[in-house]
Design an enzyme around this catalytic site. Structure first.
Site, PDB file in Angstrom:
ATOM      1  N   LYS A 191      66.968  13.078  40.363  1.00 13.45           N
ATOM      2  CA  LYS A 191      67.389  14.040  39.349  1.00 13.45           C
ATOM      3  C   LYS A 191      68.734  13.626  38.721  1.00 13.45           C
ATOM      4  O   LYS A 191      69.362  12.672  39.165  1.00 13.45           O
ATOM      5  CB  LYS A 191      67.460  15.433  39.990  1.00 13.45           C
ATOM      6  CG  LYS A 191      66.083  15.958  40.460  1.00 13.45           C
ATOM      7  CD  LYS A 191      65.025  15.890  39.384  1.00 13.45           C
ATOM      8  CE  LYS A 191      63.820  16.782  39.544  1.00 13.45           C
ATOM      9  NZ  LYS A 191      62.975  16.623  40.697  1.00 13.45           N
TER      10      LYS A 191
HETATM   11  C1  LIG Z   1      61.864  17.842  41.177  1.00 13.75           C
HETATM   12  C2  LIG Z   1      61.228  19.062  40.622  1.00 13.75           C
HETATM   13  C3  LIG Z   1      61.047  20.223  41.404  1.00 13.75           C
HETATM   14  C4  LIG Z   1      61.254  20.264  42.881  1.00 13.75           C
HETATM   15  O1  LIG Z   1      62.492  19.845  43.319  1.00 13.75           O
HETATM   16  P1  LIG Z   1      62.588  19.159  44.784  1.00 13.75           P
HETATM   17  O2  LIG Z   1      64.059  19.035  44.972  1.00 13.75           O
HETATM   18  O3  LIG Z   1      61.875  17.844  44.675  1.00 13.75           O
HETATM   19  O4  LIG Z   1      61.947  20.086  45.751  1.00 13.75           O
HETATM   20  C5  LIG Z   1      60.559  21.361  40.792  1.00 13.75           C
HETATM   21  N1  LIG Z   1      60.235  21.379  39.484  1.00 13.75           N
HETATM   22  C6  LIG Z   1      60.362  20.282  38.706  1.00 13.75           C
HETATM   23  C7  LIG Z   1      59.993  20.373  37.262  1.00 13.75           C
HETATM   24  C8  LIG Z   1      60.841  19.082  39.258  1.00 13.75           C
HETATM   25  O5  LIG Z   1      60.954  17.992  38.488  1.00 13.75           O
END
Ligand SMILES: *Cc1c(COP(=O)(O)O)cnc(C)c1O
Length: 380
Positions: A191
């Site tokens: 992210k």
């Molecule tokens: C990455 C992501 C999540 C979940 O986050 P995690 O930290 O991987 O549990 C939820 N929604 C979207 C759109 C994502 O890209």
């Protein structure tokens, strides 16, 4: 003696990659040496740093973005018998968080130009059972539902933002998370800001913050220090085991201190792609780059599967974000026809997008894309 393998710069063979600024290693080592790996003062320092960065009073750290969504839904009172409006074009995590609290997804269309829900597609999806809307800030783009807030409020519908892509982005002059909504971030490996793993909920009130903290710690309200000083503790509600480890918070604290670099680099990458793609028969999914910290560079292309294969064969890490959710086997009970989403699901492709990429890498990607389009007959 063993030697460590040579570190290779992640290049366009990868669709996404974490980017470290340097001091993360020492910060993790300090926590390792401290012997305290759970939710500690390091986690709380990170919470305060994120709150300060966004310009909000508080932020509640949890173990993942999925945990953030799940905890926020429960804190907002969403559960069995409720429907949550959500785009089908999202990661499975969004839908599974809704299922985890016992509610049902009500799949909504997205605007093909942005891959985001709009006030119109949300209104269209509302039923008598709608209790929440979970917009997904696709690619980092903020979603402004203020035109329909009076209607949502009147019907007791809560907005809970899946801002997993959108850490740092702006809605108008305020950062996402500071617009008064219940907002969830992911700090997963790839992210905009990474903790290794992690998530954060931005509460709307002090009571909501306390509820989120109770939920993330098994329904126990006493702090670790209070528990250590007592022979007992009280479990006051249902709860989950969703702590953010100090190891992860230490990484996030360093990442946040260098976030200005991420903002500049990600905007530059996205604009470089936009310029390089201008003459190709592809359409960019618009992230509103002037206000966002882009997370993805998504395009729609004709003959997507052939183009995707050609790119992979030439070592380019293209991806698909996302195969629609409403056609997934686990979610068929809530299927309904969504023609725009289904078309996007066939045409969407994401290009390598991470902070290690150079302008030369982007040139390499777009040249390969041009060849792929030529070989599939879409471009001469
Ligand atoms: C990455 C992501 C999540 C979940 O986050 P995690 O930290 O991987 O549990 C939820 N929604 C979207 C759109 C994502 O890209």
């Amino acid at each position: 003696m063993t030697t460590s393998p040579a570190l290779q710069r992640p290049d366009a063979t990868r669709n996404a990659s974490p980017y470290l600024y340097g001091p993360e290693h020492q910060a993790v080592a300090r926590v390792l040496n401290s012997g305290h790996y759970g939710h500690t003062a390091v986690t709380e320092t990170f919470e305060q740093a994120v709150a300060h960065f966004l310009g909000v009073p508080d932020a509640v750290a949890v173990s993942t973005g999925t945990a953030a969504l799940h905890t926020a839904l429960v804190a907002a009172g969403i559960g069995r018998g409720h429907e949550v409006i959500v785009p089908s074009l999202t990661f499975a995590a969004t839908i599974q968080a809704i299922r985890a609290c016992g509610a049902r997804p009500r799949f909504a269309e997205v605007d093909p130009a942005t891959a985001c829900v709009t006030p119109t597609t949300v209104l269209e999806a509302i039923t008598a059972d709608t209790a929440a809307v979970m917009p997904v800030l696709y690619g980092g783009r903020a979603i402004d539902l203020t035109p329909i807030h009076p209607h949502l409020t009147e019907h007791g519908i809560t907005v809970i933002e899946d801002a997993a892509h959108a850490f740092g982005s702006y809605q108008g002059t305020r950062r996402v998370g500071a617009t008064g909504q219940l907002t969830c971030f992911s700090f997963g490996p790839i992210k905009n800001l990474t903790c290794g793993q992690g998530g954060m909920v931005i509460p709307r009130t002090t009571a909501e913050a306390a509820r989120l903290r109770e939920l993330r710690l098994l329904g126990i309200t006493a702090s670790a220090d209070q528990r250590a000083a007592s022979t007992t503790y009280q479990v006051t509600s249902a709860g989950f085991r969703y702590p953010m480890s100090a190891l992860n918070a230490a990484i996030g604290t360093v990442q946040l201190a260098h976030f200005a670099t991420a903002e500049t680099a990600r905007r530059h990458l996205w604009r470089t792609y936009r310029a390089a793609l201008a003459d190709l028969p592809v359409t960019l999914v618009d992230v509103d780059v002037d206000h966002s910290v882009p997370h993805l560079c998504a395009i729609t292309v004709p003959h997507r599967d052939q183009v995707w294969r050609h790119m992979h064969e030439h070592g380019i890490g293209v991806g698909v974000h996302y195969p629609p959710s409403h056609t997934q086997p686990a979610f068929t009970p809530w299927h309904r026809p969504l023609p725009d989403t289904e078309r996007l699901g066939e045409q969407i492709m994401t290009l390598p997008f991470h902070q290690h990429l150079t302008d030369d890498d982007i040139h390499h990607v777009t040249t390969a894309l041009q060849q792929a389009l030529t070989s599939t007959g879409a471009h001469r």
